[in-house]
Every structure is written in C-alpha cells, then in structure tokens.
Write a protein that holds these residues in place. Structure first.
Motif, mmCIF file in Angstrom:
data_model
loop_
_atom_site.group_PDB
_atom_site.id
_atom_site.type_symbol
_atom_site.label_atom_id
_atom_site.label_comp_id
_atom_site.label_asym_id
_atom_site.label_seq_id
_atom_site.Cartn_x
_atom_site.Cartn_y
_atom_site.Cartn_z
ATOM 1 N N THR A 126 0.721 -1.241 0.066
ATOM 2 C CA THR A 126 0.079 0.077 -0.032
ATOM 3 C C THR A 126 0.820 1.227 -0.008
ATOM 4 O OG1 THR A 126 -1.885 -0.989 1.241
ATOM 5 C CG2 THR A 126 -1.765 1.231 1.259
ATOM 6 N N ILE A 127 1.857 1.311 0.860
ATOM 7 C CA ILE A 127 2.772 2.642 1.004
ATOM 8 C C ILE A 127 3.401 2.531 -0.625
ATOM 9 C CG2 ILE A 127 4.971 3.100 1.947
ATOM 10 C CD1 ILE A 127 4.318 1.947 4.544
ATOM 11 N N VAL A 128 3.742 1.412 -1.086
ATOM 12 C CA VAL A 128 4.587 1.726 -2.551
ATOM 13 C C VAL A 128 3.548 1.958 -3.559
ATOM 14 C CG1 VAL A 128 6.123 0.455 -4.312
ATOM 15 C CG2 VAL A 128 6.656 0.190 -1.674
ATOM 16 N N GLY A 129 2.470 1.233 -3.606
ATOM 17 C CA GLY A 129 1.361 1.409 -4.710
ATOM 18 C C GLY A 129 0.754 2.734 -4.674
ATOM 19 N N LEU A 130 0.296 3.016 -3.463
ATOM 20 C CA LEU A 130 -0.641 4.198 -3.517
ATOM 21 C C LEU A 130 0.578 5.593 -3.726
ATOM 22 C CD1 LEU A 130 -3.467 5.369 -3.199
ATOM 23 C CD2 LEU A 130 -3.010 5.506 -0.588
ATOM 24 N N PRO A 188 1.512 9.130 1.091
ATOM 25 C CA PRO A 188 0.061 8.941 1.297
ATOM 26 C C PRO A 188 -0.316 7.792 1.818
ATOM 27 C CG PRO A 188 0.229 9.299 -0.771
ATOM 28 C CD PRO A 188 1.505 9.663 -0.416
ATOM 29 N N GLY A 189 0.281 6.815 1.016
ATOM 30 C CA GLY A 189 -0.162 5.302 1.408
ATOM 31 C C GLY A 189 0.107 4.985 2.849
ATOM 32 N N VAL A 190 0.852 5.573 3.516
ATOM 33 C CA VAL A 190 1.458 5.266 5.020
ATOM 34 C C VAL A 190 0.115 5.299 5.928
ATOM 35 C CG1 VAL A 190 2.577 6.277 7.146
ATOM 36 C CG2 VAL A 190 3.561 6.066 5.087
ATOM 37 N N TRP A 191 -0.984 6.142 5.586
ATOM 38 C CA TRP A 191 -2.159 6.271 6.498
ATOM 39 C C TRP A 191 -2.933 4.759 6.199
ATOM 40 C CZ3 TRP A 191 -2.326 9.456 10.121
ATOM 41 C CH2 TRP A 191 -1.576 10.826 10.068
ATOM 42 N N ILE A 192 -3.191 4.429 5.039
ATOM 43 C CA ILE A 192 -3.874 3.138 4.633
ATOM 44 C C ILE A 192 -3.119 1.739 5.173
ATOM 45 C CG2 ILE A 192 -5.025 1.866 2.792
ATOM 46 C CD1 ILE A 192 -6.242 4.610 3.448
ATOM 47 N N GLY A 193 -1.640 2.133 5.039
ATOM 48 C CA GLY A 193 -0.757 0.838 5.538
ATOM 49 C C GLY A 193 -1.027 0.624 7.071
ATOM 50 N N LEU A 194 -0.980 1.791 7.697
ATOM 51 C CA LEU A 194 -0.952 1.897 9.120
ATOM 52 C C LEU A 194 -2.433 0.936 9.452
ATOM 53 C CD1 LEU A 194 -0.457 4.614 11.470
ATOM 54 C CD2 LEU A 194 -2.457 3.473 11.702
ATOM 55 N N ILE A 195 -3.461 0.966 9.045
ATOM 56 C CA ILE A 195 -4.524 0.357 9.230
ATOM 57 C C ILE A 195 -4.564 -1.348 9.056
ATOM 58 C CG2 ILE A 195 -7.208 -0.265 8.739
ATOM 59 C CD1 ILE A 195 -7.266 2.612 7.720
ATOM 60 N N ALA A 196 -3.719 -1.428 8.031
ATOM 61 C CA ALA A 196 -3.511 -3.046 7.988
ATOM 62 C C ALA A 196 -2.477 -3.572 8.912
ATOM 63 C CB ALA A 196 -2.780 -3.238 6.406
#
Length: 504
Positions: free
Chosen positions: A42-46, A297-305
């Motif tokens: 997610t971090i990389v892709g987003l 910005p992917g850090v925020w979504i990755g944090l949930i996982a």
C-alpha cells in the motif's frame, strides 16, 4: 498478590529463545504475513500511483507551459526573491543610514502583516543571492533578516511621521551589522550576521516588498479556505546617508502579464532628498511546492493493515487459548509480551523502511516528470523523514500490540488503536471543531509521532496555512516522536503488568 511463576527450571526462558519462538509464530501465520505485506504494498503502490498522476502547469497567454522553478538561496533552499530595490554599488566596507517616516501596506481591507520597507546589502542583483536587511514591517516592528530563512526581531511599532525609525546597515568584510534608532543618535544593534563569501563589490540601498494579505478560515466541508489581496508596500525614506549619490533601480524578480507590464506597480520617486519606494513580492523561503513526504500518502492506509496484524498477534492467542502454552515457556510472563513487541516492532521497521525508501526514491522523479516542484531539503532531513516514518509505524505496531494485550479482544483493540493514531489527524480536515482542538490533539495523543514526517519547517516570518493537512505539525519532529514512544512504552508496561499479575 503474588505474581505467577512457572514451575519450569531456569534456562528454558532465555529472551533470545522467546524472540525466536515469536518470530516463528509470526512467519507461520499466513494472515499476519499478508497483512504486513499489504502495509508495504500500500505504501509503495498508492505513493507511486499518486505521484505518477500528479501534474502541474502554468499558462503563458493561451499556451500551457511548465511552471518556472523558484530560485535557490545560498543554502540550496527554494526562496522567494521579489522586491523593488533602489541601489548603488559598494566596494569594500561601508554603511547606509536612512530615516523611515512612513510604511504602508496599501491593503483596502485587513493588513499585510509582513509588508516591509528598509535597507539592504545584497551580493548581486540575481534572485537567490545572499543578502542582509534591516526593515520596518506593517505589524511586526523592526526586523533584521538575512539569507531568506533567518529573522531577528527589533523593537515593535510601525514608523509614522510622528514616530519615524532610523535604520543603519554597516559592512565590515563579511560581517553585516543592523541597527535601529528612535532619534538617529542613540543606536541599538538588532543583529550582527556573517555572509560567507561576500564579494568585494556588493549592492546597497533601499527596498520595499509586500507578500499581500492572507486570510485563513474553515471551509464548509472541512479543511481551510484562503483569501487575500495583493498590493505593493510603500516606504518613505529621508536623511539618506550612503557612500555615493548616484542611484539605480532594479525590480528584482518582476513577473509580467501576457500584455507585458508587471502585475503590480513598483517604482520610486525622489523629491528633495525624500525617496518614496514601492514594491511587491517577498524576500523569504518558498513554501508552495511539494514537501519531501508528498510521496507517502499510502502510510495512512498501510497503518490500518498494520494495526490489524499487531492486535491480532496477541489477541488470537487469547481467543484460541494458546496464550497458556506461550506462558509456560517463561517463568516471567511479561518477557513473552516483550519478545512479541521486539519481533513485531523490528519486522515492521525493516519492512516499512524498505517500502518508504523505495517509494520516495521512485516517487520524486515521477512528481518532477509531471511538472511538479519538490521543495529541496538537506539529505539529513530526507533521511530523517524516511527513517522517522518507519519508526512511527514500528512504534504504532508496539502500541497496538500492547492495546490488544490490555483488551484481549481483537475488535476492541483494533478500533482503539486506529482511533488514537488516526482520528486526531482526521479531525484537522473537519471544520466542526475550533482550530485549537486538533492542534491540541496532535500534541497529547500518539498521533503526535507523525511530526517526524514534517520535511519543511514553519517560518515565523512567512504567513501561511501551517496546518497538519499541509504537512505542518504543532510539535517539533523529534518531540512528536518522543510522545509516541512514551505512549507505546507506557502502554506496553501496563500490558506487561496486567499479564504478570492476572490469570489468563
């Protein structure tokens, strides 16, 4: 109450053995590995996708062109260097003294607090060159500023015909001294600075500049909205004492409209030794480009996982009754939880560090390819952002693990961890609460740790929207990370205490 002690002989619970056991558990459960992989992907892709899709351009008449890049200052920072300068050459040492009898910002409504008029010594007439200036401002009194980033306050008050301000700049080699006076007799030093590598011949004179007014208010559906007015500042100077009598004028960094003339009127007049100088623009750091952390910005979504994995790493054992087996391996129960935290924190840090470093390395060229300007920062700052963001994720994993151990229920632990890490930041995007509330939350909650990701500092002499939504946090970077570290350590300590004192 006496804590639980395992009947197993000593030597069976070495901490290294516990760490290896927890590592084996982590890599043996497909769901946990998949969750950590999802964080990295997610971090990389987003990050790379948003960087690839981000474009920026400017109009030149009816033609769309790449936006011009701002000049770079003496230290490699992007700067704004636009002002009107009545100047003359100065060879060797010397000084200039003026009396400022009036300074106006020419704003119809409100004020331009950083409108300024004063005197300057500048390396040359190119944008971004080294300088030192002492000035009167609209709302911030007398200031001495040099090389765009540095600002020292003098005495408060705006000059007027009844209360003029005397200003003086003195050059002695590479050293520039700025002074102010109420009467032209008793002088007070505002600051003394060194401009390394200043050439033998420099430019010295009077200037005026104004960045205009800026009003920041809450938007209807969250975030903020800005409005303002551009107008030149005007300074009136008399009692001018300078090395020579011949003056030139330069409209530094003047931009022209499609028809040709500058957007805002600048210029000067001289009447019986009285100089009236008007100019627009600013002499300050440039803050309108992309920040170094713009690719993350992917850090925020990755944090949930990550939170889901971290909470489940301990609550699954409670749900399935496996925790008793784990505790039999150690006479001291708390060491089991510490081993879990060590494994999960270490794996998260390494995995996040690789993903973040890759995203920043790939994302910056993608942003530049779309015509976006990335604000330059020192290598040390970029490293701090990359390593610090990985540390935030690792500490979040430890905090979430500890919360899971306290609640012993996956759903409750996951919701709690996500709430304390993400909710304070999301509040900043809403217009429901006063501005002070999200600022306070980002000081006293674990979300304060995200301050370590701030790549561009807040400059007191640049009026801008310094909000978390724009990459600015209320705490200094390392102070914010310390707050998160304290929360993670305290919560883990409470979880260890509970595990050591209570039955499973």
């Amino acid at each position: 109450m006496t804590g639980y002690r395992s009947p197993l002989p000593k030597g069976r619970d070495g901490f290294g053995q516990l760490v290896r056991a927890e590592w084996t558990k982590l890599r043996s459960v497909y769901g946990w590995i998949a969750g950590l992989a999802m964080m990295a992907v997610t971090i990389v892709g987003l990050g790379t996708f948003i960087a690839w899709g981000s474009t920026s351009s400017c109009m030149e008449g009816n033609k769309e062109v790449t936006c011009p890049k701002p000049p770079l200052g003496p230290e490699g920072d992007a700067v704004t260097d636009k002002f009107y300068f009545v100047n003359q050459p100065l060879t060797g040492d010397g000084d200039i003294t003026v009396r400022v009898t009036e300074m106006s910002d020419n704003i119809d409504s409100g004020t331009a607090p950083w409108a300024k008029a004063g005197i300057m010594i500048k390396e040359n007439l190119k944008q971004g060159s080294s300088y030192a200036a002492v000035m009167a401002t609209a709302d911030h009194g007398v200031r001495m500023q040099h090389d765009y980033k540095y600002d020292t306050a003098g005495k408060p008050g705006r000059p007027s015909p009844d209360e003029p301000r005397w200003l003086r700049l003195d050059r002695d080699g590479d050293t520039i001294t700025g002074s102010e006076s109420r009467d032209g007799k008793t002088w007070t030093t505002v600051d003394k600075v060194r401009l390394a590598g200043l050439p033998e011949t420099v430019h010295i004179g009077m200037f005026a500049a104004s960045p205009g007014s800026l009003n920041i208010g809450p938007a209807q559906f969250g975030g903020s909205v800005q409005s303002g007015q551009m107008a030149p500042a005007t300074g009136v100077f008399d009692e001018v004492t300078a090395p020579g009598d011949d003056w030139d004028a330069a409209d530094i960094g003047a931009t022209e409209a499609a028809e040709g003339p500058p957007h805002l009127t600048s210029g000067h007049t001289v009447d019986d030794g009285v100089f009236t100088v008007s100019g627009s623009g600013d002499i300050a750091p440039y803050t309108e480009g992309h920040h170094p952390e713009a690719t993350l910005p992917g850090v925020w979504i990755g944090l949930i996982a990550l939170v889901v994995v971290a909470v489940g790493f301990v609550t699954v054992e409670y749900r399935r009754g496996m925790i008793r087996t784990s505790l039999l391996a150690s006479p001291r129960r708390g060491r089991v939880l510490l081993a879990k935290a060590t494994v999960l924190g270490s794996v998260t840090f390494v995995l996040a560090l690789v993903a973040i470093a890759f995203t920043v390395t790939v994302g910056k060229p993608l942003l530049r390819g779309g015509g976006n300007f990335i604000l330059p920062v020192p290598v040390s700052t970029e490293i701090r952002v990359i390593v610090g963001t990985a540390a935030v994720l690792a500490l979040t994993a430890v905090l979430s693990l500890a919360i899971g151990a306290l609640f012993r229920r996956g759903l409750t632990g996951t919701v709690t961890a996500i709430t304390v890490m993400i909710l304070p930041f999301l509040v900043t995007f809403t217009a429901v609460l006063p501005h002070s509330v999200p600022q306070w939350l980002l000081r006293v909650t674990p979300a304060a740790g995200f301050a370590i990701t701030q790549g561009i500092p807040e400059y007191p002499h640049v009026y801008a929207d310094y909000s978390p939504a724009n990459g600015y946090y209320p705490l200094p970077p390392w102070a914010g990370l310390l707050v998160l570290t304290a929360f993670a350590a305290a919560t883990l300590w409470l979880a260890v205490r509970r595990l050591s004192r209570r039955d499973t």
